[in-house]
Design a protein around this motif. Structure first.
Motif, PDB file in Angstrom:
ATOM      1  N   ALA A 125       0.766  -1.263   0.008  1.00 45.10           N
ATOM      2  CA  ALA A 125       0.166   0.123   0.192  1.00 45.10           C
ATOM      3  C   ALA A 125       0.541   1.299   0.060  1.00 45.10           C
ATOM      4  O   ALA A 125       0.386   2.365  -0.311  1.00 45.10           O
ATOM      5  N   GLU A 126       2.190   1.070   0.297  1.00 40.68           N
ATOM      6  CA  GLU A 126       2.907   2.324   0.308  1.00 40.68           C
ATOM      7  C   GLU A 126       3.697   2.624  -1.032  1.00 40.68           C
ATOM      8  O   GLU A 126       4.382   3.504  -0.950  1.00 40.68           O
ATOM      9  N   ALA A 127       3.551   1.722  -1.921  1.00 46.22           N
ATOM     10  CA  ALA A 127       4.026   1.842  -3.265  1.00 46.22           C
ATOM     11  C   ALA A 127       3.475   3.195  -3.829  1.00 46.22           C
ATOM     12  O   ALA A 127       2.323   3.533  -3.777  1.00 46.22           O
ATOM     13  N   PRO A 128       4.495   3.851  -4.500  1.00 49.55           N
ATOM     14  CA  PRO A 128       4.103   5.239  -5.279  1.00 49.55           C
ATOM     15  C   PRO A 128       3.210   4.783  -6.377  1.00 49.55           C
ATOM     16  O   PRO A 128       2.148   5.809  -6.422  1.00 49.55           O
ATOM     17  N   LEU A 129       2.806   3.562  -6.792  1.00 51.69           N
ATOM     18  CA  LEU A 129       1.811   3.670  -7.810  1.00 51.69           C
ATOM     19  C   LEU A 129       0.256   3.631  -7.211  1.00 51.69           C
ATOM     20  O   LEU A 129      -0.388   4.253  -7.569  1.00 51.69           O
ATOM     21  N   VAL A 130       0.236   2.829  -5.799  1.00 49.90           N
ATOM     22  CA  VAL A 130      -0.850   2.955  -4.987  1.00 49.90           C
ATOM     23  C   VAL A 130      -1.201   4.458  -4.701  1.00 49.90           C
ATOM     24  O   VAL A 130      -2.294   4.881  -4.650  1.00 49.90           O
ATOM     25  N   GLN A 131      -0.299   5.056  -4.255  1.00 52.38           N
ATOM     26  CA  GLN A 131      -0.466   6.432  -3.725  1.00 52.38           C
ATOM     27  C   GLN A 131      -0.986   7.449  -4.865  1.00 52.38           C
ATOM     28  O   GLN A 131      -1.989   8.013  -4.466  1.00 52.38           O
ATOM     29  N   ARG A 132      -0.396   7.264  -5.868  1.00 51.08           N
ATOM     30  CA  ARG A 132      -0.608   8.241  -7.009  1.00 51.08           C
ATOM     31  C   ARG A 132      -2.149   7.808  -7.487  1.00 51.08           C
ATOM     32  O   ARG A 132      -3.052   8.611  -7.743  1.00 51.08           O
ATOM     33  N   LEU A 133      -2.448   6.594  -7.590  1.00 48.85           N
ATOM     34  CA  LEU A 133      -3.852   6.176  -8.108  1.00 48.85           C
ATOM     35  C   LEU A 133      -5.031   6.481  -6.824  1.00 48.85           C
ATOM     36  O   LEU A 133      -6.093   6.766  -7.255  1.00 48.85           O
ATOM     37  N   ARG A 134      -4.508   6.483  -5.703  1.00 50.56           N
ATOM     38  CA  ARG A 134      -5.450   6.880  -4.748  1.00 50.56           C
ATOM     39  C   ARG A 134      -5.691   8.332  -4.817  1.00 50.56           C
ATOM     40  O   ARG A 134      -6.927   8.981  -4.492  1.00 50.56           O
ATOM     41  N   GLU A 135      -4.739   9.287  -5.152  1.00 48.86           N
ATOM     42  CA  GLU A 135      -4.762  10.608  -5.269  1.00 48.86           C
ATOM     43  C   GLU A 135      -5.691  11.178  -6.416  1.00 48.86           C
ATOM     44  O   GLU A 135      -6.307  12.158  -6.766  1.00 48.86           O
TER      45      GLU A 135
END
Length: 136
Positions: A125-135
């Protein structure tokens, strides 16, 4: 004097992309050279247990390593904005000019996918991909 233009035939413009023989305009069919496909790197099933213990199994990130310049059997179509395409082309040119890497856009995309998948596997969940998709 006729002004008719002579165009090349279909066999001169197109080449086979699947296995078989390559036939060009200068080669008759009888003299065509068969194409040799690269042999896949497959581990033989007849290994004994001691040999298999010597080599650790590849990690998921290694299995997903970007493929580089090899023939690809699968294809997807991805639509990008004009700005994304320009950024991708600028990255390609920068890699050539600044780092001496002559890579195409597809290779950059494949490497980026491999990197994102490796981060997703290791960071979750801390992966940049997950963060960007959440945003988004």
């Amino acid at each position: 004097m006729p002004r008719r233009v002579s165009l090349p035939g279909a066999s001169e413009l197109f080449r086979a992309t699947s296995g078989g023989v390559e036939v060009g305009p200068e080669k008759p069919r009888e003299a065509a050279i068969p194409r040799q496909e690269p042999k896949p790197a497959v581990r033989p099933r007849t290994q004994n247990q001691a040999e298999s213990q010597k080599k650790p199994a590849p990690t998921a990130a290694e299995r997903r390593a970007a493929s580089g310049r090899v023939r690809h059997d699968e294809k997807i179509t991805v639509y990008v904005s004009r700005d994304e395409l320009i950024a991708l082309e600028q990255a390609r040119l920068m890699m050539r000019a600044d780092f001496g890497l002559g890579v195409d856009r597809g290779r950059i995309v494949r490497e980026s996918i491999a990197l994102a998948m490796a981060q997703l596997e290791t960071l979750g969940a801390e992966a940049p991909l997950v963060q960007r998709l959440r945003e988004a």
